[in-house]
Design a protein around this motif. Structure first.
Motif, short mmCIF file in Angstrom:
data_model
loop_
_atom_site.label_atom_id
_atom_site.label_comp_id
_atom_site.label_asym_id
_atom_site.label_seq_id
_atom_site.Cartn_x
_atom_site.Cartn_y
_atom_site.Cartn_z
N LEU A 1 0.86 -1.19 0.00
CA LEU A 1 0.00 0.00 0.00
C LEU A 1 0.89 1.24 0.00
CD1 LEU A 1 -2.73 -1.05 2.59
CD2 LEU A 1 -2.80 -1.25 0.09
N ILE A 2 0.68 2.10 -0.96
CA ILE A 2 1.53 3.29 -1.13
C ILE A 2 0.71 4.52 -0.81
CG2 ILE A 2 3.12 4.48 -2.66
CD1 ILE A 2 3.82 1.54 -2.15
N ASP A 3 1.13 5.23 0.23
CA ASP A 3 0.39 6.42 0.68
C ASP A 3 1.13 7.68 0.27
OD1 ASP A 3 -1.56 7.93 1.82
OD2 ASP A 3 -1.12 7.37 3.89
N GLY A 4 0.45 8.81 0.38
CA GLY A 4 1.04 10.09 0.01
C GLY A 4 1.76 10.76 1.15
N VAL A 5 2.05 10.06 2.23
CA VAL A 5 2.79 10.63 3.35
C VAL A 5 3.61 9.51 3.98
CG1 VAL A 5 0.90 10.23 4.99
CG2 VAL A 5 2.60 12.00 5.48
N LEU B 1 8.95 -0.89 -8.23
CA LEU B 1 8.75 -2.11 -9.03
C LEU B 1 10.00 -2.44 -9.84
CD1 LEU B 1 5.09 -1.65 -10.32
CD2 LEU B 1 5.92 -3.37 -8.73
N TYR B 2 10.65 -1.42 -10.35
CA TYR B 2 11.86 -1.68 -11.12
C TYR B 2 12.93 -2.33 -10.24
CZ TYR B 2 16.17 -1.09 -13.65
OH TYR B 2 17.37 -1.35 -14.25
N ILE B 3 13.06 -1.83 -9.02
CA ILE B 3 14.03 -2.41 -8.10
C ILE B 3 13.72 -3.88 -7.86
CG2 ILE B 3 14.87 -2.36 -5.72
CD1 ILE B 3 16.00 -0.16 -7.44
N GLN B 4 12.44 -4.22 -7.69
CA GLN B 4 12.07 -5.60 -7.43
C GLN B 4 12.21 -6.50 -8.66
OE1 GLN B 4 8.67 -6.58 -4.94
NE2 GLN B 4 8.30 -4.40 -4.61
N ILE B 5 11.88 -5.96 -9.83
CA ILE B 5 11.84 -6.80 -11.03
C ILE B 5 13.18 -6.84 -11.74
CG2 ILE B 5 10.77 -7.06 -13.31
CD1 ILE B 5 8.31 -5.60 -12.17
N CYS C 1 2.12 -4.31 3.48
CA CYS C 1 3.45 -3.72 3.63
C CYS C 1 3.55 -2.55 2.68
CB CYS C 1 4.55 -4.75 3.36
SG CYS C 1 4.37 -5.59 1.77
N SER C 2 4.68 -1.88 2.68
CA SER C 2 4.88 -0.75 1.78
C SER C 2 6.36 -0.65 1.45
CB SER C 2 4.39 0.55 2.42
OG SER C 2 4.41 1.61 1.47
N PHE C 3 6.71 0.28 0.62
CA PHE C 3 8.12 0.49 0.32
C PHE C 3 8.34 1.97 0.05
CE2 PHE C 3 6.28 -0.95 -3.80
CZ PHE C 3 6.46 0.19 -4.54
N GLY C 4 9.56 2.36 0.20
CA GLY C 4 9.95 3.74 -0.08
C GLY C 4 11.10 3.76 -1.06
N PHE C 5 11.33 4.90 -1.62
CA PHE C 5 12.40 5.04 -2.61
C PHE C 5 12.86 6.48 -2.61
CE2 PHE C 5 14.17 5.77 -6.80
CZ PHE C 5 14.90 4.62 -7.02
N ALA C 6 14.16 6.65 -2.61
CA ALA C 6 14.69 8.01 -2.63
C ALA C 6 15.93 8.06 -3.52
CB ALA C 6 15.04 8.49 -1.21
#
Length: 627
Positions: free
Chosen positions: A259-263, A284-288, A321-326
């Motif tokens: 689940l990807i939230d805006g905060v 998704l690119y990181i996972q695939i 779960c969720s994931f972040g990316f920076a």
């Protein structure tokens, strides 16, 4: 296609299908495809994309690094369009869940944020959608052979199963209305070694967009359904009737749900859907596409293992779960601004600037003297210079003439014959001298242009110098043209008739005197010599005028080239100036997932580039600026 010099990352791919639902799903799939093209040059055959939506999405929003537009191909797009869905709601398998108070208007331009309308669209085209999903799964499954993998220059994992990612938003009507049925249909084409991962955007990022009042209730309903169906098992199964087929669901629709939230947990808010879509595409690119090493377990495997054995929260299993990316970036904008500033300075101050006031008159005089063009007399003498040294000396030869009544016709015949020879010889020798002088002076002009232009601010100096030189050559040409006219007048004024009459008079007396006849013939010869000398001067003045004209034309050609070069440099300067304004207008980066390193003193690293540096570099590249 990638060039042979491009080195691919060492990646072992699992057969993967990414299904995007609704507008968000389409955008994520398109951005994800672009990332593969950016890195690999193309999408590996072992990966397939599908976008399913109830509206036509605008293509060509993304571009690869070389400017090529990234689009989804026709076999990757499926737009559900139902002109009259009302009759469908009367079918038992749809009527059992269709809300009576919902409009059954045409489904052509979206589901209107109504989940039931999104699901109705899927039921209307379930055969096509099921076949599209099956085709994609079978295609990536068949790629597993080592021969195909080798031919595509990609490594394919030997692990069994297919990875399926279903991506969309739980806020709209299409994504939240079709995600469960899409998962159940997909599960029917997978074995027990395959996984379905849901990646869904929560409604916060859409809250401030007009006409999105249902986004929270849609997401709430979708999450409740996920929670409900997470309890499916062989002993607790359901059957879904799609009209043309029935699907038995005895496993949860998803093996993992992101689940990807805006905060985030630090309170950083994402205000634009596009930023969040980029985050999902990156995740998704990181996972695939970034598993390093042969048969390495990817991130999703680890997450699923943790969810299966993790602790409970309020008596419930952890299903989400969720994931972040920076991204950590260098101060590219500051560097870009600095680069454009230096480019403007180089053009304005080192290549196009006017030179300090110079004594151009002295430079031009020195140049003309070096080329032996400053004085018309020098040019005229050079044109009549003999191959054996000295000047050409025209002479009428009378030889031994009989001193009698035949003297006059004899001398006239000699004159006519020698005149033809003299005119031909004069034209030939003047032509050879002209060619020699034209070649020498043209080479001198080209050498000056090369030497003067290939130096800082040489362009402005050359333009001013050539302008003055052209004017000086014009003055010299006019001067020798006046001399030519004077010589022509003198030539025409010199008549041989009086001398002819004198010869006739002394030769036709009763008692002709040989000495008198000889003296008359000698005066005829002297007048003929004078006339030929005047003729030679006339013709060499014409040639000198022609030479000055040819040289002035060459100078003007070089002027035109220099003016074009100046125009091109001026255009480059204006383009750079425009780019500089655009960079300044961009302001600071407000993407919450991009952090710029601030502790870099670019000024201390700023290269010092001078006009001499540029000219030295350009000469190494193309030998000269005059090309």
């Amino acid at each position: 296609m990638l060039s042979p010099t491009v080195v691919r990352p060492t990646v072992v791919f699992r057969p993967t299908v990414v299904i995007g639902l609704g507008g968000t799903g389409y955008e994520v799939v398109l951005k994800l495809k672009k990332r593969f093209i950016d890195v690999y040059g193309s999408v590996p055959e072992v990966i397939r994309f599908i976008s399913i939506d109830t509206t036509e999405n605008i293509q060509e929003r993304e571009k690869s690094p070389d400017g090529t537009k990234v689009v989804l191909e026709p076999n990757e797009l499926y737009a559900i369009s139902v002109a009259n869905p009302l009759p469908l709601t009367r079918n038992d398998h749809i009527a059992e869940w269709w809300p009576r108070d919902i409009s059954a208007a045409s489904l052509i331009s979206g589901a209107g944020q109504i989940r039931a309308r999104g699901r109705l669209a899927l039921f209307a085209k379930v055969g096509d959608i099921d076949a599209l999903i099956a085709q994609a799964i079978n295609a990536v499954r068949e790629i597993r052979t080592s021969k195909q993998a080798f031919s595509d220059n990609f490594q394919v994992s030997s692990r069994d199963g297919v990875e399926v990612f279903i991506v969309g938003s739980l806020a709209g009507g299409t994504g939240s209305g079709t995600f469960l049925d899409t998962a159940f249909l997909t599960r029917g084409h997978l074995n027990n070694f395959s996984n379905i991962t849901g990646v869904f955007v929560l409604p916060r990022v859409f809250a401030n967009i007009p006409q999105t009042h249902l986004v929270k209730s849609n997401a709430y309903g979708a999450l409740k359904e996920i929670e409900h169906f997470w309890g499916l098992s062989p002993s607790n199964s359901i059957e879904i009737d799609y009209g043309i087929t029935k699907v038995k669901a005895d496993r949860p629709p998803f093996d993992a749900v992101f689940l990807i939230d805006g905060v985030n947990k630090n309170g950083t808010v994402v205000g634009r859907p596009d930023d969040l879509q980029n985050l999902v595409a990156d995740g998704l690119y990181i996972q695939i596409g970034s598993q390093i090493g042969l048969d390495a377990a990817n991130v999703a495997d680890n997450i699923r293992a943790y969810l299966a054995t993790g602790e409970k929260v309020r008596g419930r299993n952890i299903n989400y779960c969720s994931f972040g990316f920076a991204t950590l970036t260098l101060p590219v904008q500051q560097y870009e601004r600095m680069k454009l500033e230096d480019a403007q300075s180089l053009l304005k101050n080192e290549l196009m600037a006017s030179t300090p006031t110079l004594d151009l008159e002295s430079d031009i005089t020195r140049f003309l003297e070096d080329c032996k063009l400053a004085e018309a007399t020098t040019v005229l003498n050079a044109l009549t210079e003999s191959d054996r040294g000295g000047q050409m000396k025209p002479e009428f030869r009378i030889g031994e003439i009989r001193q009698d009544r035949t003297a006059l016709p004899t001398i006239k015949e000699l004159y006519k014959r020698q005149l033809d020879q003299f005119e031909q010889r004069t034209a030939q020798e003047l032509g050879l001298s002209f060619y020699r002088l034209e070649q020498t002076t043209s080479a001198a002009i080209a050498t000056f242009w090369e030497r003067s232009l290939n130096r800082p601010n040489g362009l402005a100096y050359v333009l001013e110098f050539l302008s003055n030189l052209s004017q000086k050559l014009d003055e010299l040409q006019q001067g020798v043209q006046r001399k030519s006219q004077e010589a022509q007048s003198s030539f025409n004024a010199l008549k041989l008739e009086p001398q002819e009459e004198k010869i006739k008079e002394v030769a036709e007396t009763w008692f002709p005197n040989k000495n008198t006849i000889q003296a008359a013939c000698q005066r005829y010869k002297e007048r003929a010599d004078q006339k030929w000398k005047t003729y030679l001067h006339w013709k060499r003045c014409d040639k000198a005028a022609e030479l000055y004209g040819v040289l002035r034309a060459k100078v003007e050609q070089i002027q035109e080239k220099c003016q074009r070069l100046h125009s091109n440099l001026d255009k480059v300067y204006r383009d750079i100036e425009q780019s500089y304004h655009e960079v300044n207008r961009q302001g600071s980066n407000d993407n919450p997932f991009i952090h710029t390193i601030g502790r870099i003193n670019l000024q201390s690293k700023r290269p010092k580039v001078t006009g001499e540096d540029f000219i030295r570099w350009h000469r190494e590249q193309s030998q000269t600026l005059t090309n």
